[in-house]
Design a protein around this motif. Structure first.
Motif, PDB file in Angstrom:
ATOM      1  N   GLY A   1      95.407 -12.306 -63.137  1.00 37.83           N
ATOM      2  CA  GLY A   1      96.093 -12.723 -64.609  1.00 37.83           C
ATOM      3  C   GLY A   1      95.535 -13.571 -65.108  1.00 37.83           C
ATOM      4  O   GLY A   1      96.424 -14.181 -65.918  1.00 37.83           O
ATOM      5  N   ALA A   2      94.414 -14.340 -65.134  1.00 39.23           N
ATOM      6  CA  ALA A   2      94.050 -15.409 -66.001  1.00 39.23           C
ATOM      7  C   ALA A   2      93.378 -14.765 -67.196  1.00 39.23           C
ATOM      8  O   ALA A   2      92.570 -13.758 -67.264  1.00 39.23           O
ATOM      9  CB  ALA A   2      92.686 -15.525 -65.340  1.00 39.23           C
ATOM     10  N   THR A   3      92.851 -15.737 -68.242  1.00 38.78           N
ATOM     11  CA  THR A   3      92.531 -14.934 -69.735  1.00 38.78           C
ATOM     12  C   THR A   3      90.732 -15.673 -69.523  1.00 38.78           C
ATOM     13  O   THR A   3      90.835 -17.453 -69.057  1.00 38.78           O
ATOM     14  CB  THR A   3      93.081 -15.961 -70.101  1.00 38.78           C
ATOM     15  N   VAL A   4      90.275 -15.331 -69.849  1.00 36.50           N
ATOM     16  CA  VAL A   4      88.651 -16.209 -69.936  1.00 36.50           C
ATOM     17  C   VAL A   4      87.709 -15.348 -71.772  1.00 36.50           C
ATOM     18  O   VAL A   4      88.190 -14.601 -71.987  1.00 36.50           O
ATOM     19  CB  VAL A   4      87.778 -15.546 -69.264  1.00 36.50           C
ATOM     20  N   TYR A   5      87.586 -16.629 -72.107  1.00 32.83           N
ATOM     21  CA  TYR A   5      87.139 -16.825 -73.339  1.00 32.83           C
ATOM     22  C   TYR A   5      85.864 -16.918 -73.437  1.00 32.83           C
ATOM     23  O   TYR A   5      84.462 -17.306 -73.204  1.00 32.83           O
ATOM     24  CB  TYR A   5      87.345 -18.145 -74.568  1.00 32.83           C
ATOM     25  N   TYR A   6      85.332 -15.834 -74.544  1.00 32.95           N
ATOM     26  CA  TYR A   6      83.920 -15.465 -74.523  1.00 32.95           C
ATOM     27  C   TYR A   6      83.559 -15.880 -75.362  1.00 32.95           C
ATOM     28  O   TYR A   6      83.830 -15.356 -76.807  1.00 32.95           O
ATOM     29  CB  TYR A   6      83.753 -14.119 -74.229  1.00 32.95           C
ATOM     30  N   VAL A   7      82.661 -16.621 -76.120  1.00 35.58           N
ATOM     31  CA  VAL A   7      82.180 -17.145 -77.326  1.00 35.58           C
ATOM     32  C   VAL A   7      80.663 -16.729 -77.559  1.00 35.58           C
ATOM     33  O   VAL A   7      79.502 -17.859 -76.634  1.00 35.58           O
ATOM     34  CB  VAL A   7      82.475 -19.081 -77.716  1.00 35.58           C
ATOM     35  N   PRO A   8      80.462 -15.858 -78.102  1.00 35.51           N
ATOM     36  CA  PRO A   8      78.832 -15.405 -78.923  1.00 35.51           C
ATOM     37  C   PRO A   8      78.630 -16.577 -79.908  1.00 35.51           C
ATOM     38  O   PRO A   8      79.092 -16.752 -80.822  1.00 35.51           O
ATOM     39  CB  PRO A   8      78.952 -14.249 -78.690  1.00 35.51           C
ATOM     40  N   ILE A   9      77.573 -16.722 -79.960  1.00 36.01           N
ATOM     41  CA  ILE A   9      76.696 -17.197 -81.440  1.00 36.01           C
ATOM     42  C   ILE A   9      77.472 -16.634 -82.753  1.00 36.01           C
ATOM     43  O   ILE A   9      77.528 -17.461 -84.101  1.00 36.01           O
ATOM     44  CB  ILE A   9      75.439 -18.186 -81.483  1.00 36.01           C
ATOM     45  N   THR A  10      77.135 -15.160 -82.586  1.00 35.14           N
ATOM     46  CA  THR A  10      77.386 -14.288 -83.782  1.00 35.14           C
ATOM     47  C   THR A  10      77.721 -13.245 -82.849  1.00 35.14           C
ATOM     48  O   THR A  10      76.872 -12.826 -82.376  1.00 35.14           O
ATOM     49  CB  THR A  10      76.523 -14.862 -84.976  1.00 35.14           C
ATOM     50  N   LEU A  11      78.496 -12.942 -83.771  1.00 35.22           N
ATOM     51  CA  LEU A  11      78.952 -11.881 -83.306  1.00 35.22           C
ATOM     52  C   LEU A  11      77.960 -10.720 -84.438  1.00 35.22           C
ATOM     53  O   LEU A  11      78.009  -9.138 -84.099  1.00 35.22           O
ATOM     54  CB  LEU A  11      79.993 -10.834 -83.750  1.00 35.22           C
ATOM     55  N   GLN A  12      77.180 -10.872 -84.959  1.00 32.45           N
ATOM     56  CA  GLN A  12      76.555 -10.149 -86.042  1.00 32.45           C
ATOM     57  C   GLN A  12      74.865  -9.490 -84.958  1.00 32.45           C
ATOM     58  O   GLN A  12      74.366  -8.346 -85.461  1.00 32.45           O
ATOM     59  CB  GLN A  12      75.513 -10.891 -86.901  1.00 32.45           C
ATOM     60  N   SER A  13      75.050  -9.771 -84.005  1.00 35.73           N
ATOM     61  CA  SER A  13      74.383  -9.293 -83.080  1.00 35.73           C
ATOM     62  C   SER A  13      74.468  -8.340 -82.271  1.00 35.73           C
ATOM     63  O   SER A  13      75.428  -8.450 -81.225  1.00 35.73           O
ATOM     64  CB  SER A  13      73.942 -10.115 -82.128  1.00 35.73           C
ATOM     65  N   PRO A  14      74.368  -7.302 -82.357  1.00 31.83           N
ATOM     66  CA  PRO A  14      74.784  -6.223 -80.946  1.00 31.83           C
ATOM     67  C   PRO A  14      74.429  -6.209 -80.587  1.00 31.83           C
ATOM     68  O   PRO A  14      75.035  -5.491 -79.356  1.00 31.83           O
ATOM     69  CB  PRO A  14      73.876  -5.131 -82.169  1.00 31.83           C
ATOM     70  N   GLN A  15      73.791  -7.066 -79.712  1.00 31.20           N
ATOM     71  CA  GLN A  15      73.674  -7.443 -78.297  1.00 31.20           C
ATOM     72  C   GLN A  15      74.901  -7.620 -77.826  1.00 31.20           C
ATOM     73  O   GLN A  15      74.983  -7.680 -76.471  1.00 31.20           O
ATOM     74  CB  GLN A  15      72.244  -8.076 -77.650  1.00 31.20           C
ATOM     75  N   PHE A  16      75.438  -9.037 -78.107  1.00 34.30           N
ATOM     76  CA  PHE A  16      76.686  -9.343 -77.736  1.00 34.30           C
ATOM     77  C   PHE A  16      77.929  -8.930 -77.524  1.00 34.30           C
ATOM     78  O   PHE A  16      78.664  -8.549 -76.667  1.00 34.30           O
ATOM     79  CB  PHE A  16      77.013 -10.533 -79.080  1.00 34.30           C
ATOM     80  N   ALA A  17      77.866  -7.468 -78.177  1.00 35.46           N
ATOM     81  CA  ALA A  17      79.162  -6.170 -78.275  1.00 35.46           C
ATOM     82  C   ALA A  17      78.796  -5.936 -76.768  1.00 35.46           C
ATOM     83  O   ALA A  17      79.855  -5.374 -76.297  1.00 35.46           O
ATOM     84  CB  ALA A  17      78.992  -5.399 -79.516  1.00 35.46           C
ATOM     85  N   VAL A  18      77.852  -6.044 -76.703  1.00 34.64           N
ATOM     86  CA  VAL A  18      77.494  -4.614 -75.284  1.00 34.64           C
ATOM     87  C   VAL A  18      77.560  -6.231 -74.005  1.00 34.64           C
ATOM     88  O   VAL A  18      78.371  -5.192 -73.130  1.00 34.64           O
ATOM     89  CB  VAL A  18      75.509  -4.540 -75.205  1.00 34.64           C
ATOM     90  N   THR A  19      77.362  -7.004 -74.526  1.00 35.55           N
ATOM     91  CA  THR A  19      77.502  -7.891 -72.984  1.00 35.55           C
ATOM     92  C   THR A  19      78.987  -8.032 -73.135  1.00 35.55           C
ATOM     93  O   THR A  19      79.698  -8.446 -71.986  1.00 35.55           O
ATOM     94  CB  THR A  19      76.800  -9.390 -73.316  1.00 35.55           C
ATOM     95  N   GLN A  20      79.707  -7.909 -74.296  1.00 28.85           N
ATOM     96  CA  GLN A  20      81.826  -8.193 -74.095  1.00 28.85           C
ATOM     97  C   GLN A  20      81.676  -7.104 -74.009  1.00 28.85           C
ATOM     98  O   GLN A  20      83.288  -7.171 -72.795  1.00 28.85           O
ATOM     99  CB  GLN A  20      81.758  -8.350 -75.590  1.00 28.85           C
ATOM    100  N   GLN A  21      81.557  -6.069 -73.564  1.00 26.05           N
ATOM    101  CA  GLN A  21      82.536  -4.707 -72.929  1.00 26.05           C
ATOM    102  C   GLN A  21      81.871  -4.807 -71.931  1.00 26.05           C
ATOM    103  O   GLN A  21      82.927  -4.574 -70.455  1.00 26.05           O
ATOM    104  CB  GLN A  21      81.387  -3.399 -73.841  1.00 26.05           C
ATOM    105  N   ALA A  22      80.917  -5.200 -71.153  1.00 26.24           N
ATOM    106  CA  ALA A  22      80.300  -5.003 -69.434  1.00 26.24           C
ATOM    107  C   ALA A  22      81.236  -6.934 -68.815  1.00 26.24           C
ATOM    108  O   ALA A  22      82.003  -5.756 -68.158  1.00 26.24           O
ATOM    109  CB  ALA A  22      79.076  -5.718 -69.454  1.00 26.24           C
TER     110      ALA A  22
END
Length: 387
Positions: free
Chosen positions: A78-99
């Motif tokens: 039931g909790a919410t966790v915040y994910y803050v990448p330095i920039t979403l310009q990087s495609p790497q963070f999109a993969v990490t975010q999904q996982a």
């Protein structure tokens, strides 16, 4: 602030971009020019790295999943966790975010994503938003502590655990009951690419390196690569050009200027994939398309497709999907007050020698199969005690 580093062999000056001082922090320093007598053993040294290059391209047999069970696998329901990448310009963070999202869903939790936009102001605002929302935890990605130190301090003071992932350790902010530092794969990537350049050029490379100035980590990563060049490739000429997510439009013109000033360049290195397209634009603007081999770090699917078609000579990446599950494991253990294990994020080098063995699909990218067996998600669930 411009950062230029050189090989021992020769001295060259390159034009760089001005990074935001608050982002550059202690990681943006200048090295004085110097010279040394070129070594005649460069060719032998380059050949001696061939085994290291082959090992960097090999597929690991397993992922380093923690084996110690958590005390309560239901602590985040039931909790919410915040994910803050330095920039979403990087495609790497999109993969990490999904996982990361998939991993937290397995724990009954959800993710709120907030783009750091490459600036201290935006990163701090994201962290403050997570604090005000009483998030169960805040996970930053490639954000140096000093970029948003006051906000990170305030979040922990409010009892919210913070995870600094994909960064170099900060001695002033060690692990604690409310803070975890998760290592980055940037050093291993930079080293493997430096070894590949040394071997590929037979110890005679003229390389332009576009190195990030978004915090201290990029400089630390490339310092390890510079050691490879200094020790194994003394005849190589290395020109470092400082680039920044905060000054993204300046990457192409600064690359072009550096190449025009150094027309003998035969290798161009984009430290992170997010800089690759403007780096290519700079190469084109300098009239050097096809004349220099291009390599990049922190690559994802699009970049590996470029390796396959030959437009990218070499690329290094880290197991971004695995990192998302590691981040979830860290959050769960922090919330439970459990002791944290040591974490390692695998990396791999991709070239024409092994790209034919890679399944170049979005599903393969998301599964993590480029870096090891895909059963790591089940292994995490076992130590969490969830199905």
């Amino acid at each position: 602030m411009n950062t230029v580093r050189f090989s021992r062999a020769r001295t060259i000056t390159a034009a760089g971009v001005v990074a935001i001082a608050a982002l550059a922090l202690a990681g943006c320093d200048s090295t004085e020019e110097g010279s040394a007598t070129p070594s005649s053993s460069a060719s032998a040294e380059a050949k001696g790295l061939a085994a290291d290059v082959a090992a960097a391209q090999a597929l690991p047999d397993s992922y380093p999943v923690p084996t110690e069970a958590v005390s309560d696998g239901t602590a985040l329901q039931g909790a919410t966790v915040y994910y803050v990448p330095i920039t979403l310009q990087s495609p790497q963070f999109a993969v990490t975010q999904q996982a990361f999202t998939e991993a937290l869903e397995a724990l009954g939790a959800s993710v709120q994503v907030c783009d750091g936009q490459g600036t201290p102001t935006a990163v701090s605002a994201c962290i403050d938003q997570g604090r005000d929302a009483k998030a169960a935890a805040i996970v930053t990605d490639a954000v140096a502590y000093g970029v948003a130190g006051n906000s990170l301090d305030a979040a922990q003071a409010a009892g919210i655990p913070v995870v600094i992932s994909n960064q170099v350790p900060n001695a002033d902010h060690p692990d604690s009951a409310t803070l975890a530092n998760i290592p980055a794969g940037g050093t291993a990537q930079a080293v493997s690419l430096a070894q590949w350049v040394t071997v590929d050029s037979d110890g005679q490379a003229n390389l332009l390196a576009n190195i990030g100035q978004d915090g201290p980590a990029p400089a630390a990563f490339f310092a390890a690569a510079q050691e490879v060049y200094d020790q194994e490739c003394p005849d190589c000429v290395i020109v470092e050009n400082g680039v920044s997510s905060a000054n993204f439009p300046q990457i192409a013109p600064s690359t072009q200027s550096a190449l025009l000033a150094n027309p003998d360049t035969d290798y161009v290195y984009s430290q992170f994939a997010q800089y690759l397209q403007p780096t290519l634009g700079g190469i084109q603007g300098a009239g050097m398309s096809g004349k220099a081999k291009v390599l990049a770090g922190s690559v994802q699917l699009d970049d590996l497709e470029s390796v396959a078609d030959g437009s990218l000579a070499a690329a290094a990446g880290q197991a971004s999907a695995f990192q998302g599950w590691v981040d979830a494991d860290v959050v769960l253990r922090l919330v439970n007050g459990d002791e944290l294990p040591e974490y390692t994020i695998p990396t791999r080098l991709f070239t024409a020698d092994n790209i034919g063995d890679i399944d170049l699909t979005a599903d393969a990218e998301a599964s993590g199969e480029w870096y090891g067996p895909v059963d790591f998600t089940d292994e995490f669930k076992k130590v969490w005690g969830v199905s």
